[in-house]
Design a protein around this motif. Structure first.
Motif, PDB file in Angstrom:
ATOM      1  N   LYS A   1       0.854  -1.184   0.000  1.00 17.20           N
ATOM      2  CA  LYS A   1       0.000   0.000   0.000  1.00 17.20           C
ATOM      3  C   LYS A   1       0.890   1.234   0.000  1.00 17.20           C
ATOM      4  CE  LYS A   1      -3.685  -2.239   2.433  1.00 17.20           C
ATOM      5  NZ  LYS A   1      -4.671  -2.259   3.463  1.00 17.20           N
ATOM      6  N   GLN A   2       0.402   2.279  -0.652  1.00 18.10           N
ATOM      7  CA  GLN A   2       1.138   3.541  -0.663  1.00 18.10           C
ATOM      8  C   GLN A   2       1.074   4.176   0.718  1.00 18.10           C
ATOM      9  OE1 GLN A   2      -1.225   5.080  -3.999  1.00 18.10           O
ATOM     10  NE2 GLN A   2       0.722   5.673  -4.935  1.00 18.10           N
ATOM     11  N   THR A   3       2.182   4.808   1.119  1.00 19.89           N
ATOM     12  CA  THR A   3       2.163   5.543   2.376  1.00 19.89           C
ATOM     13  C   THR A   3       1.488   6.892   2.156  1.00 19.89           C
ATOM     14  OG1 THR A   3       4.338   6.523   1.974  1.00 19.89           O
ATOM     15  CG2 THR A   3       4.288   4.434   3.185  1.00 19.89           C
ATOM     16  N   ARG A   4       0.995   7.474   3.219  1.00 20.37           N
ATOM     17  CA  ARG A   4       0.332   8.779   3.108  1.00 20.37           C
ATOM     18  C   ARG A   4       1.339   9.897   2.875  1.00 20.37           C
ATOM     19  NH1 ARG A   4      -3.359   8.272   8.344  1.00 20.37           N
ATOM     20  NH2 ARG A   4      -1.313   7.642   9.053  1.00 20.37           N
ATOM     21  N   PHE A   5       2.544   9.738   3.402  1.00 20.05           N
ATOM     22  CA  PHE A   5       3.561  10.780   3.301  1.00 20.05           C
ATOM     23  C   PHE A   5       4.142  10.891   1.891  1.00 20.05           C
ATOM     24  CE2 PHE A   5       8.117  11.882   3.540  1.00 20.05           C
ATOM     25  CZ  PHE A   5       7.998  13.198   3.931  1.00 20.05           C
ATOM     26  N   ASP A   6       4.340   9.745   1.242  1.00 23.84           N
ATOM     27  CA  ASP A   6       4.991   9.728  -0.061  1.00 23.84           C
ATOM     28  C   ASP A   6       4.352   8.618  -0.889  1.00 23.84           C
ATOM     29  OD1 ASP A   6       6.720   9.421  -2.261  1.00 23.84           O
ATOM     30  OD2 ASP A   6       8.493   9.953  -1.090  1.00 23.84           O
ATOM     31  N   ASN A   7       3.698   8.976  -1.990  1.00 23.26           N
ATOM     32  CA  ASN A   7       3.023   7.988  -2.836  1.00 23.26           C
ATOM     33  C   ASN A   7       3.967   7.014  -3.522  1.00 23.26           C
ATOM     34  OD1 ASN A   7       0.449   8.906  -2.297  1.00 23.26           O
ATOM     35  ND2 ASN A   7       0.463  10.359  -3.997  1.00 23.26           N
ATOM     36  N   ASN A   8       5.261   7.269  -3.433  1.00 23.84           N
ATOM     37  CA  ASN A   8       6.249   6.388  -4.056  1.00 23.84           C
ATOM     38  C   ASN A   8       6.991   5.538  -3.048  1.00 23.84           C
ATOM     39  OD1 ASN A   8       6.121   7.126  -7.008  1.00 23.84           O
ATOM     40  ND2 ASN A   8       6.211   9.112  -6.002  1.00 23.84           N
ATOM     41  N   VAL A   9       6.481   5.503  -1.829  1.00 24.72           N
ATOM     42  CA  VAL A   9       6.967   4.565  -0.815  1.00 24.72           C
ATOM     43  C   VAL A   9       5.806   3.624  -0.521  1.00 24.72           C
ATOM     44  CG1 VAL A   9       7.821   4.256   1.537  1.00 24.72           C
ATOM     45  CG2 VAL A   9       8.605   6.200   0.181  1.00 24.72           C
ATOM     46  N   TRP A  10       6.071   2.350  -0.669  1.00 28.89           N
ATOM     47  CA  TRP A  10       5.065   1.310  -0.510  1.00 28.89           C
ATOM     48  C   TRP A  10       5.414   0.469   0.711  1.00 28.89           C
ATOM     49  CZ3 TRP A  10       1.063   0.923  -4.095  1.00 28.89           C
ATOM     50  CH2 TRP A  10       1.159   1.798  -5.174  1.00 28.89           C
ATOM     51  N   ILE A  11       4.406   0.030   1.450  1.00 35.06           N
ATOM     52  CA  ILE A  11       4.610  -0.693   2.707  1.00 35.06           C
ATOM     53  C   ILE A  11       3.708  -1.927   2.740  1.00 35.06           C
ATOM     54  CG2 ILE A  11       2.910   0.707   3.932  1.00 35.06           C
ATOM     55  CD1 ILE A  11       4.747   0.558   6.403  1.00 35.06           C
ATOM     56  N   CYS A  12       4.210  -2.985   3.359  1.00 36.24           N
ATOM     57  CA  CYS A  12       3.453  -4.231   3.453  1.00 36.24           C
ATOM     58  C   CYS A  12       3.979  -5.031   4.648  1.00 36.24           C
ATOM     59  CB  CYS A  12       3.650  -5.032   2.166  1.00 36.24           C
ATOM     60  SG  CYS A  12       2.815  -6.618   2.124  1.00 36.24           S
ATOM     61  N   LEU A  13       3.087  -5.668   5.388  1.00 44.02           N
ATOM     62  CA  LEU A  13       3.524  -6.583   6.442  1.00 44.02           C
ATOM     63  C   LEU A  13       4.132  -7.818   5.792  1.00 44.02           C
ATOM     64  CD1 LEU A  13       0.767  -6.632   9.226  1.00 44.02           C
ATOM     65  CD2 LEU A  13       3.202  -6.154   9.522  1.00 44.02           C
ATOM     66  N   ASP A  14       5.243  -8.309   6.343  1.00 42.46           N
ATOM     67  CA  ASP A  14       5.839  -9.516   5.787  1.00 42.46           C
ATOM     68  C   ASP A  14       4.993 -10.733   6.169  1.00 42.46           C
ATOM     69  OD1 ASP A  14       6.478 -10.094   8.429  1.00 42.46           O
ATOM     70  OD2 ASP A  14       8.640 -10.075   8.121  1.00 42.46           O
ATOM     71  N   LYS A  15       5.416 -11.901   5.715  1.00 42.88           N
ATOM     72  CA  LYS A  15       4.646 -13.136   5.938  1.00 42.88           C
ATOM     73  C   LYS A  15       4.465 -13.454   7.421  1.00 42.88           C
ATOM     74  CE  LYS A  15       4.554 -14.166   1.489  1.00 42.88           C
ATOM     75  NZ  LYS A  15       3.832 -13.182   0.772  1.00 42.88           N
ATOM     76  N   SER A  16       5.430 -13.078   8.258  1.00 43.89           N
ATOM     77  CA  SER A  16       5.330 -13.356   9.694  1.00 43.89           C
ATOM     78  C   SER A  16       4.314 -12.446  10.382  1.00 43.89           C
ATOM     79  CB  SER A  16       6.697 -13.193  10.372  1.00 43.89           C
ATOM     80  OG  SER A  16       7.042 -11.808  10.461  1.00 43.89           O
ATOM     81  N   GLY A  17       4.006 -11.326   9.761  1.00 42.26           N
ATOM     82  CA  GLY A  17       3.073 -10.370  10.338  1.00 42.26           C
ATOM     83  C   GLY A  17       3.686  -9.516  11.430  1.00 42.26           C
TER      84      GLY A  17
END
Length: 155
Positions: free
Chosen positions: A94-110
């Motif tokens: 998902k895109q971060t709110r601060f910068d649309n070109n930084v994407w974030i995701c929880l890894d498989k372990s959560g």
């Protein structure tokens, strides 16, 4: 002209923050450059070749319409950015709110986050296992071998 042409790029401060986050969270960084960026996307512009040459084989002498984005077209960067965004969303980022070109995701372990920042067709992955994220990206795009590795510098 009503064709969107703007393609945003990651902010310099975002890249610096990702370096700090990676250091503090013991994340590895892996960069890459997508070699077939624009041909993966369709253009919104009306582009045609009026009279094709012998390099077009059976289409020599015909007028052809170009549907794929090409390097040099006004909208190609924006079209690729949109395609890449859809691809990263399909991987769970998902895109971060601060910068649309930084994407974030929880890894498989959560328990840990993975990050990707993008600059047109260049990207940097910050993850405990960046090779797995790279393989996902390579399932869709051709990543230049010469570009893969930890960051020496990032645009």
């Amino acid at each position: 002209m009503d064709t969107p042409v703007y393609s945003s790029t990651v902010k310099s401060i975002s890249v610096q923050l990702l370096h700090v986050i990676s250091h503090k969270a013991s994340l590895e960084q892996l960069c890459g450059d997508i070699g077939n960026a624009f041909p993966n996307t369709f253009t919104n512009e009306k582009v045609f070749v009026g009279m094709t040459g012998p390099e077009f084989g059976k289409y020599e002498g015909m007028c052809i319409i170009i549907r794929k984005a090409l390097y040099g077209l006004c909208s190609s960067s924006e079209r690729f950015r949109s395609h890449l965004a859809d691809t990263l969303r399909s991987f769970g980022f998902k895109q971060t709110r601060f910068d649309n070109n930084v994407w974030i995701c929880l890894d498989k372990s959560g328990k840990m986050y993975e990050y990707i920042c993008t600059y047109v067709d260049d990207f940097m992955i910050c993850s405990k296992e960046p090779d797995k994220v790279m393989k996902e990206i390579e399932s869709v795009y051709l990543v230049k071998d010469s570009s893969k590795g930890p960051p020496d510098y990032y645009l």
